[in-house]
Write a protein that holds these residues in place. Structure first.
Motif, PDB file in Angstrom:
ATOM      1  N   GLY A 166       0.812  -1.215   0.000  1.00  0.00           N
ATOM      2  CA  GLY A 166       0.000   0.000   0.000  1.00  0.00           C
ATOM      3  C   GLY A 166       0.846   1.266   0.000  1.00  0.00           C
ATOM      4  O   GLY A 166       0.422   2.291   0.526  1.00  0.00           O
ATOM      5  N   GLY A 167       2.065   1.165  -0.542  1.00  0.00           N
ATOM      6  CA  GLY A 167       2.949   2.330  -0.597  1.00  0.00           C
ATOM      7  C   GLY A 167       3.627   2.651   0.714  1.00  0.00           C
ATOM      8  O   GLY A 167       4.256   3.696   0.854  1.00  0.00           O
ATOM      9  N   GLU A 168       3.525   1.742   1.690  1.00  0.00           N
ATOM     10  CA  GLU A 168       4.113   1.967   3.014  1.00  0.00           C
ATOM     11  C   GLU A 168       5.050   0.827   3.361  1.00  0.00           C
ATOM     12  O   GLU A 168       4.738  -0.343   3.079  1.00  0.00           O
ATOM     13  CB  GLU A 168       3.011   2.016   4.089  1.00  0.00           C
ATOM     14  N   THR A 169       6.187   1.145   3.977  1.00  0.00           N
ATOM     15  CA  THR A 169       7.049   0.074   4.477  1.00  0.00           C
ATOM     16  C   THR A 169       6.368  -0.546   5.686  1.00  0.00           C
ATOM     17  O   THR A 169       5.558   0.092   6.370  1.00  0.00           O
ATOM     18  CB  THR A 169       8.451   0.600   4.865  1.00  0.00           C
ATOM     19  N   ARG A 170       6.686  -1.781   5.930  1.00  0.00           N
ATOM     20  CA  ARG A 170       6.021  -2.521   7.009  1.00  0.00           C
ATOM     21  C   ARG A 170       7.043  -3.195   7.908  1.00  0.00           C
ATOM     22  O   ARG A 170       8.173  -3.466   7.500  1.00  0.00           O
ATOM     23  CB  ARG A 170       5.094  -3.604   6.428  1.00  0.00           C
ATOM     24  N   GLN A 171       6.622  -3.488   9.103  1.00  0.00           N
ATOM     25  CA  GLN A 171       7.421  -4.253  10.057  1.00  0.00           C
ATOM     26  C   GLN A 171       6.846  -5.666  10.126  1.00  0.00           C
ATOM     27  O   GLN A 171       5.663  -5.874   9.870  1.00  0.00           O
ATOM     28  CB  GLN A 171       7.385  -3.609  11.452  1.00  0.00           C
ATOM     29  N   PRO A 172       7.663  -6.648  10.506  1.00  0.00           N
ATOM     30  CA  PRO A 172       7.128  -8.014  10.591  1.00  0.00           C
ATOM     31  C   PRO A 172       6.051  -8.115  11.665  1.00  0.00           C
ATOM     32  O   PRO A 172       6.088  -7.413  12.670  1.00  0.00           O
ATOM     33  CB  PRO A 172       8.351  -8.861  10.943  1.00  0.00           C
ATOM     34  N   GLY A 173       5.087  -8.995  11.399  1.00  0.00           N
ATOM     35  CA  GLY A 173       4.039  -9.245  12.384  1.00  0.00           C
ATOM     36  C   GLY A 173       4.586 -10.023  13.570  1.00  0.00           C
ATOM     37  O   GLY A 173       5.670 -10.613  13.518  1.00  0.00           O
TER      38      GLY A 173
END
Length: 188
Positions: A54-61
């Motif tokens: 979604g155009g955003e960097t993410r962190q692991p769950g």
């Protein structure tokens, strides 16, 4: 030979990656007739800054606690009659259902009921099975019971199966118990 490729955001420990690989191997074998050693699971990792959704960097769950360990901890605390420790393993509103349809929401009530059936009881485990239920992990364990009846007579070799439902947080939300104690119970 089935090959499963997994892409994870960096940050999961070796134990979590091993558990994931084992679970994926088992999932493949539930659908495809393949020997265990023929299933390949390859895990690749990507740095969080190189992963976007979604155009955003993410962190692991968050990694889910091992549900078998959660059940083993609970059963160990119950065996030691550490009811406060065992209570901490239960989700709010957890219900335990025993043979004869006996339902308990309080550990002290369950222990008091058990005291009318036996003076001491121990479980020997033959195995644990894990599956995914609608709300979270489900762990079934099986083995035999041994102990002492209320009249002091020892017993052993009585079959049991326990089924535990867990929350995503690793708390036990329900337990169902099946065993042959009623069939083996010494006459009063």
């Amino acid at each position: 030979m089935p090959v499963v490729r997994v892409l994870l955001i960096e940050g999961y420990g070796a134990q979590v990656r091993r558990r994931l690989g084992q679970a994926l191997t088992d999932a493949v074998r539930l659908v495809i007739d393949a020997p265990k050693d023929a299933v390949i699971v390859a895990t690749e990792e990507v740095a969080p800054e190189n992963y976007m959704r979604g155009g955003e960097t993410r962190q692991p769950g968050r990694a889910v606690a091992d549900p078998v360990e959660a059940v083993q901890t609970f059963l160990g605390l119950m065996s030691a009659r550490d009811l406060a420790g065992a209570q901490a393993c239960l989700a709010p509103g957890a219900e335990m259902v025993f043979p004869g349809g006996r339902r308990f929401t309080a550990l002290a009530d369950m222990v008091a009921w058990g005291a009318t059936r036996y003076a001491q009881i121990d479980k020997s485990f033959e195995g644990f099975d894990v599956s995914m239920g609608a709300a979270g992990p489900v762990v079934s364990c099986r083995g035999t019971l041994s102990g002492v009846w209320t009249d002091g007579t020892p017993f052993s070799g009585i079959r049991f199966t326990d089924r535990f439902e867990l929350t995503a947080e690793g708390l036990i939300s329900g337990q169902e118990v099946w065993n042959d104690l009623g069939e083996a119970r010494a006459p009063a």
